[in-house]
Write a protein that holds these residues in place. Sequence first.
Motif, mmCIF file in Angstrom:
data_model
loop_
_atom_site.group_PDB
_atom_site.id
_atom_site.type_symbol
_atom_site.label_atom_id
_atom_site.label_comp_id
_atom_site.label_asym_id
_atom_site.label_seq_id
_atom_site.Cartn_x
_atom_site.Cartn_y
_atom_site.Cartn_z
ATOM 1 N N LYS A 1 0.574 -1.269 0.115
ATOM 2 C CA LYS A 1 -0.151 0.042 0.060
ATOM 3 C C LYS A 1 0.770 1.243 0.006
ATOM 4 O O LYS A 1 0.377 2.283 -0.475
ATOM 5 C CB LYS A 1 -0.871 0.143 1.198
ATOM 6 C CG LYS A 1 -1.971 -1.275 1.131
ATOM 7 C CD LYS A 1 -3.047 -0.924 2.405
ATOM 8 C CE LYS A 1 -4.224 -2.129 2.405
ATOM 9 N NZ LYS A 1 -4.776 -2.030 3.492
ATOM 10 N N VAL A 2 2.047 1.216 0.715
ATOM 11 C CA VAL A 2 2.842 2.605 0.737
ATOM 12 C C VAL A 2 3.426 2.627 -0.433
ATOM 13 O O VAL A 2 3.472 3.912 -1.113
ATOM 14 C CB VAL A 2 4.046 1.966 1.871
ATOM 15 C CG1 VAL A 2 5.057 3.273 1.719
ATOM 16 C CG2 VAL A 2 3.317 1.943 3.198
ATOM 17 N N TYR A 3 3.893 1.725 -1.235
ATOM 18 C CA TYR A 3 4.464 1.937 -2.443
ATOM 19 C C TYR A 3 3.413 2.159 -3.712
ATOM 20 O O TYR A 3 3.702 3.199 -4.477
ATOM 21 C CB TYR A 3 5.199 0.624 -3.438
ATOM 22 C CG TYR A 3 6.202 0.045 -2.123
ATOM 23 C CD1 TYR A 3 7.476 0.828 -2.111
ATOM 24 C CD2 TYR A 3 6.207 -1.099 -1.482
ATOM 25 C CE1 TYR A 3 8.739 0.610 -1.453
ATOM 26 C CE2 TYR A 3 7.338 -1.494 -0.764
ATOM 27 C CZ TYR A 3 8.425 -0.545 -0.668
ATOM 28 O OH TYR A 3 9.553 -1.230 0.214
ATOM 29 N N LEU A 4 2.193 1.778 -3.786
ATOM 30 C CA LEU A 4 1.127 2.353 -4.195
ATOM 31 C C LEU A 4 0.788 3.702 -4.159
ATOM 32 O O LEU A 4 0.499 4.386 -4.989
ATOM 33 C CB LEU A 4 -0.094 1.351 -4.163
ATOM 34 C CG LEU A 4 0.386 -0.168 -4.800
ATOM 35 C CD1 LEU A 4 -1.162 -1.002 -4.417
ATOM 36 C CD2 LEU A 4 0.528 -0.333 -6.338
ATOM 37 N N THR A 5 0.902 3.915 -2.937
ATOM 38 C CA THR A 5 0.384 5.365 -2.570
ATOM 39 C C THR A 5 1.603 6.214 -3.252
ATOM 40 O O THR A 5 1.200 7.308 -3.529
ATOM 41 C CB THR A 5 0.476 5.684 -1.116
ATOM 42 O OG1 THR A 5 -0.472 4.702 -0.476
ATOM 43 C CG2 THR A 5 0.050 7.039 -0.768
#
Length: 431
Positions: free
Chosen positions: A2-6
């Motif tokens: 989720k962090v990378y996608l954000t």
Amino acid sequence: MKVYLTLMVIAAIVAYAATPAMRHLAFRVGAVTAVRARDVHATPTARLGGLAIFLGVAAGVVIAQNIPFLQPVFEASGAAWGVLGGAALVCALGMADDIWDLDWMAKLAGQVLAALIMAWSGVQLVTVPIAGLTIGSSYLSLAATVIVVVVAMNAVNFVDGLDGLAAGMVAIGGAAFLTYTYVLARSASPGDYSSLATLILAVLVGACLGFLPHNLNPARIFMGDSGSMVLGLTIAAAAIVVTGQIDPEVVSERERIPAFIPIVLPLMVIAVPLVDMTLAVIRRLLRGQSPFMPDAHHLHHVLLRSGHSHRWAVSVLYLWTAVLSFGTVSLVFLPARGAFVLIGTAFILSSLLTFSPPLRRALSRVWRAAGERAKPLQRLTPEGQRDAPHDPHRDGAEDEEPAPASAVLTAGDQDVAHPTTDRRSTPTRET
């Protein structure tokens, strides 16, 4: 994840929002590609899109520094800032070239300096995940790093000849590479999924996706050398980081074969640009020309001369990039036999789409219809509020057959500026 996608979304938003400003700046400073008989664009087109791509990447990295999950990446070394510093240097170099048309030797010197900055920060090719092979000499390690980075930058630069081509190919290949680096981080360190390579790829893919709506055919802005060199440098940095991190003893038994992917996958991500650059260098040397002498025989030129429309030629190269990169990543998730069957099937279908005119024409009609439905999305951009002049050579037109190559390119062996430099008012050598 989720962090990378954000971070990917943040990079995309910044690049998307910054591109109209870069277009305005390009017209103010004269970084505009004039229209000539041998070009494929119909109106003077701004460059400097690469600056928007860099701003997207930089925004993602700066925000990532403040995320606790990614703190180990920044605490371990200054590699992330080294990559960003190298990207800033080549972006500035590309901007200068887009405005003032630098000599190819000056650009090559700047590329080497950017690679050295990354190596000094810790992004250096030290190990190769084959039987624990280590590059014993620090000088050889430094030389190998510089060569890898410079080759990657020039490979992307060589292939940047059609609207949306370089950004789309790097986004597709980068997404495949991102998938692998994330799986690798989970396997190598189950308690800590933070990874510099995954971070770099996430913001790179996001920046490309944010820039693409402005750059798809008919493009309203080109990335120029400032963009192609940033893309090549960052994808090379991710490859070097992953290769240096791999320890075949850490990965599980099921991943023993994929442990070789850090070498194969980066090559597959930029396989099309590498093949194009290799053929160009060999072709020119056999003719007794400088390898930096521009011509009209790149892969995308060949596709256009064989009857492909502009959009379809780009789609074909997208397809081959996806087959090579995602096909390689499939070895991580599927048994070897199943993965090779999938890759072989994809190769056959891609070949049919590339070399079968009837199938190409049928699917081209579907592709044009999809493009018409996507036009409202393109009009959301500030430049899209005004309708661009219709150019049948660029958008595939309403005819069943694409425009003949003679209407798009100068045929034969006549020298034509390189795709990236071909858009300028004065031809320059490739680097």
